[in-house]
Design a protein around this motif. Structure first.
Motif, short mmCIF file in Angstrom:
data_model
loop_
_atom_site.label_atom_id
_atom_site.label_comp_id
_atom_site.label_asym_id
_atom_site.label_seq_id
_atom_site.Cartn_x
_atom_site.Cartn_y
_atom_site.Cartn_z
N LEU A 1 0.83 12.36 12.95
CA LEU A 1 1.17 10.94 13.11
C LEU A 1 0.03 10.19 13.78
CD1 LEU A 1 4.91 11.21 14.12
CD2 LEU A 1 3.99 10.04 12.10
N SER A 2 -0.58 10.78 14.80
CA SER A 2 -1.68 10.09 15.47
C SER A 2 -2.89 10.00 14.53
CB SER A 2 -2.04 10.75 16.80
OG SER A 2 -2.59 12.02 16.60
N GLN A 3 -3.10 11.00 13.67
CA GLN A 3 -4.18 10.92 12.69
C GLN A 3 -3.89 9.84 11.65
OE1 GLN A 3 -3.93 15.23 11.73
NE2 GLN A 3 -6.17 15.20 11.82
N MET A 4 -2.62 9.62 11.35
CA MET A 4 -2.23 8.64 10.33
C MET A 4 -2.35 7.20 10.81
SD MET A 4 1.09 10.24 8.42
CE MET A 4 1.13 8.99 7.13
N GLU A 5 -2.21 6.96 12.08
CA GLU A 5 -2.17 5.60 12.64
C GLU A 5 -3.23 4.67 12.05
OE1 GLU A 5 -0.09 3.75 14.42
OE2 GLU A 5 1.30 5.42 14.50
N PRO A 6 -4.51 5.07 12.00
CA PRO A 6 -5.52 4.14 11.46
C PRO A 6 -5.32 3.82 9.97
CG PRO A 6 -6.58 6.01 12.58
CD PRO A 6 -5.11 6.30 12.50
N ASN A 7 -4.59 4.65 9.26
CA ASN A 7 -4.40 4.47 7.82
C ASN A 7 -3.11 3.73 7.46
OD1 ASN A 7 -6.75 6.13 6.94
ND2 ASN A 7 -5.61 7.70 8.05
N LEU A 8 -2.23 3.53 8.43
CA LEU A 8 -0.91 2.99 8.12
C LEU A 8 -0.87 1.49 7.95
CD1 LEU A 8 1.43 5.17 10.33
CD2 LEU A 8 1.11 5.27 7.87
N GLY A 9 -1.60 0.76 8.76
CA GLY A 9 -1.47 -0.70 8.69
C GLY A 9 -0.10 -1.09 9.20
N ASP B 1 4.40 2.22 1.84
CA ASP B 1 5.24 3.29 1.33
C ASP B 1 4.53 4.62 1.54
OD1 ASP B 1 7.14 1.45 0.25
OD2 ASP B 1 5.82 1.15 -1.46
N ILE B 2 5.30 5.61 1.92
CA ILE B 2 4.79 6.97 2.05
C ILE B 2 5.54 7.81 1.04
CG2 ILE B 2 4.52 8.98 3.56
CD1 ILE B 2 2.95 6.57 4.56
N VAL B 3 4.81 8.55 0.21
CA VAL B 3 5.42 9.43 -0.78
C VAL B 3 5.01 10.85 -0.44
CG1 VAL B 3 5.60 10.01 -3.22
CG2 VAL B 3 5.30 7.62 -2.54
N PHE B 4 6.00 11.67 -0.15
CA PHE B 4 5.76 13.07 0.19
C PHE B 4 5.83 13.95 -1.05
CE2 PHE B 4 7.06 11.84 4.51
CZ PHE B 4 6.21 12.61 5.28
N MET C 1 0.84 -1.18 0.00
CA MET C 1 0.00 0.00 0.00
C MET C 1 0.89 1.25 0.00
SD MET C 1 -2.70 1.41 2.87
CE MET C 1 -1.52 1.40 4.19
N THR C 2 0.55 2.20 -0.82
CA THR C 2 1.25 3.47 -0.88
C THR C 2 0.30 4.58 -0.47
OG1 THR C 2 2.70 2.70 -2.66
CG2 THR C 2 2.52 5.08 -2.36
N ILE C 3 0.78 5.48 0.36
CA ILE C 3 0.01 6.66 0.74
C ILE C 3 0.79 7.89 0.30
CG2 ILE C 3 -0.91 8.03 2.66
CD1 ILE C 3 -1.23 5.42 4.23
#
Length: 139
Positions: free
Chosen positions: A81-89, A93-96, A1-3
């Motif tokens: 980061l706390s908002q991202m937690e449910p989406n991370l699994g 990969d994270i692309v900025f 998964m990529t975010i």
């Protein structure tokens, strides 16, 4: 998964709108087109609201991390980061598509969580970013 994470910009509509439509600069629009062409999850890094889903309706604002102190930016990143937690699994990969101020505390924290982080336009000025996005977007 990529975010994909796209930073907010100063050019906005003067009214509330879905976040993907609120930001109006050419750079944001090209970044949006690029990430949408990838068919992966993407979010907006908002100086005011933190991590924002593109369809989330938010009010216009005038705030940037570029004028915040280090402590405020660190606190902002912790909130994101706390908002991202449910989406991370577990991994991914994270692309900025975001400037240094938006990445400075997020990038190392995400790497520490074992995620692969990339910044494909790192070091490019706005004009070069626009060219990069145009070249890499299948319109």
């Amino acid at each position: 998964m990529t975010i994909y994470l796209v930073s907010c910009v100063s050019q906005k509509l003067p009214v509330s709108a879905p976040a993907k439509d609120l930001y109006t600069s050419p750079l944001f629009r090209k970044a949006r087109s690029y990430v949408e062409s990838k068919g992966q999850s993407w979010f907006i890094l908002s100086a005011k609201y933190g991590l924002v889903h593109p369809n989330q309706c938010i009010a216009s604002y005038d705030l940037t991390l570029n004028t915040m102190g280090v402590r405020e930016r660190r606190r902002w990143a912790e909130g994101v980061l706390s908002q991202m937690e449910p989406n991370l699994g577990g991994s991914g990969d994270i692309v900025f598509l975001a400037g240094q101020r938006y990445r400075e505390f997020l990038e190392p924290a995400l790497r520490q969580k074992g995620l692969s982080v990339s910044v494909p336009m790192e070091g490019l000025k706005i004009g070069k970013q626009l060219k990069w996005l145009k070249r890499h977007t299948s319109d």
